[in-house]
Design a protein around this motif. Structure first.
Motif, mmCIF file in Angstrom:
data_model
loop_
_atom_site.group_PDB
_atom_site.id
_atom_site.type_symbol
_atom_site.label_atom_id
_atom_site.label_comp_id
_atom_site.label_asym_id
_atom_site.label_seq_id
_atom_site.Cartn_x
_atom_site.Cartn_y
_atom_site.Cartn_z
ATOM 1 N N ALA A 34 0.841 -1.196 0.000
ATOM 2 C CA ALA A 34 0.000 0.000 0.000
ATOM 3 C C ALA A 34 0.874 1.242 0.000
ATOM 4 O O ALA A 34 1.868 1.320 0.724
ATOM 5 N N GLU A 78 -2.432 -1.854 -3.470
ATOM 6 C CA GLU A 78 -3.524 -0.916 -3.197
ATOM 7 C C GLU A 78 -2.979 0.514 -3.146
ATOM 8 O O GLU A 78 -1.875 0.759 -2.660
ATOM 9 N N VAL A 90 -8.026 0.763 2.621
ATOM 10 C CA VAL A 90 -7.092 -0.097 1.895
ATOM 11 C C VAL A 90 -6.617 -1.237 2.783
ATOM 12 O O VAL A 90 -6.526 -2.395 2.354
ATOM 13 N N ARG A 93 -9.177 -3.875 2.993
ATOM 14 C CA ARG A 93 -9.259 -4.660 1.754
ATOM 15 C C ARG A 93 -8.135 -5.687 1.689
ATOM 16 O O ARG A 93 -8.346 -6.825 1.234
#
Length: 381
Positions: A34, A78, A90, A93
């Motif tokens: 991320a 992400e 994020v 997820r």
């Protein structure tokens, strides 16, 4: 392979070969990534994403053996936009996707709120670049970082301003993010302790493009040094506007401005002005050759130079998988104890974590800029 037999209308036997199910299902381990892939810091986010992808490609070229089985490593990517709220979405997820570890986030403002979600779900997270001390002071045994923190960066920069640049007065500007405010506070604390006087404290945002208001206020105090806590996307234009206002102050900042992209963002404003910054990491002589090889491979693979933290993201992936290999399992509960006591020698050097998840014997590198290029002033511990 196995065969299936079918009887046709003409009473002929049709034999069809099909793959065995065991071979069809390849073992995989998911690692999350991320960072800000859009927005003003996208150049930095994409840099670390490429470092992580490069590690995954290198691993899959000779698949790691975990618990006696070969695994393919899959990177779930992400975009958190560098935004705290988006970062928590994020993080959830990635948890829901079943990742076994996370590389990221990039900036402290995103990393800190996301880290609670990873901790609650027992998923280890290694940030390759977040420097705010709070990240590893929350008591989360899943939080790790591969760089020096703001306390170390700010302390060295504050002392340097007074002892090397002979600064008697300083002005401080920050972007109000967890990162920018944190490193600005630490710089000021160190500079004042070393004998400098604060003559102005101003604030902006990480989305701003016009700094003439705060700079005009600072200009009236004529400080020896202006310190900016923020990223290069604002640092470059800020330098341009300092030039337009005729300001003569030296300019300092942390790793957020200490990028190979600052010269293009600042343009001619770097000419004739002393700019000092620090990168939250540093390669000792033993690892110089390995780092140069990494940079060459990175340029050949992506057609662009390393911006700053790609090698750290690369090692973060490698460290997670190395812990899994030692544990014989990709399950976080089983490999986390091995991650906590990791002793890994990679591109960025030797990685060992302390009890909080901070890097033991963390290094940082001071830089300046000459002729549009970043030049090292040396590695410090």
């Amino acid at each position: 392979m196995k065969t299936l037999k079918f009887i046709t209308a003409a009473n002929c036997v049709l034999v069809v070969a099909t793959p065995m199910i065991a071979h069809a299902q390849e073992s995989t381990v998911k690692i999350g990534f991320a960072g800000p892939l859009t927005g003003q810091n996208a150049n930095l986010g994409k840099d670390v994403e490429r470092g992580a992808r490069m590690a995954v490609d290198d691993l899959n070229a000779n698949p790691p053996v975990i618990g006696g089985k070969k695994f393919k490593v899959v990177l779930n990517v992400e975009d958190d936009g560098g935004d705290p709220r988006q970062a928590t979405q994020v993080a959830q997820r990635l948890v829901d996707a079943g990742v076994k570890g996370v590389v990221g986030h990039f900036n402290s403002g995103a990393t800190i709120p996301a880290s609670k979600i990873y901790f609650d779900n027992h998923i280890p997270e290694i940030s390759q670049s977040s420097t705010n001390p709070k990240y590893t002071q929350q008591g989360f045994d899943t939080a790790f970082r591969l760089v020096a923190n703001d306390g170390q960066l700010g302390s060295v920069l504050g002392k340097y301003a007074v002892q090397k640049l002979n600064a008697k007065t300083v002005a401080v500007i920050d972007d109000r993010t967890a990162y920018g405010q944190g490193i600005a506070d630490e710089f000021l604390k160190s500079a004042e302790a070393s004998g400098a006087k604060l003559v102005g404290r101003q604030y902006t945002t990480d989305k701003a493009t016009d700094f003439r208001g705060v700079l005009t206020a600072v200009k009236g105090e004529n400080p020896d040094v202006v310190f900016y806590g923020g990223m290069d996307a604002q640092g470059g234009p800020m330098l341009k506007q300092m030039q337009q206002l005729g300001m003569q102050s030296k300019f300092m900042g942390g790793d957020g401005i200490c990028t190979g992209g600052l010269p293009s963002l600042a343009g001619s404003a770097l000419q004739g002005r002393q700019v000092i910054c620090a990168e939250a990491g540093g390669i000792t002589q033993e690892y110089t050759a390995g780092m140069e090889d990494f940079k060459k491979r990175f340029k050949a693979k992506y057609g662009e130079d390393v911006v700053i933290y790609a090698p750290y993201a690369y090692d973060a992936v490698m460290i997670l998988v190395d812990a899994m290999k030692h544990a014989g399992s990709s399950e976080p509960a089983k490999y986390l104890p091995y991650l906590q006591k990791t002793h890994y020698k990679g591109v960025i050097g030797e990685t060992r974590f302390d009890s909080k998840g901070d890097l033991q014997n963390a290094t940082l590198t001071l830089y300046t800029f000459n002729d549009g290029k970043r030049e090292s002033l040396g590695v410090q511990h």
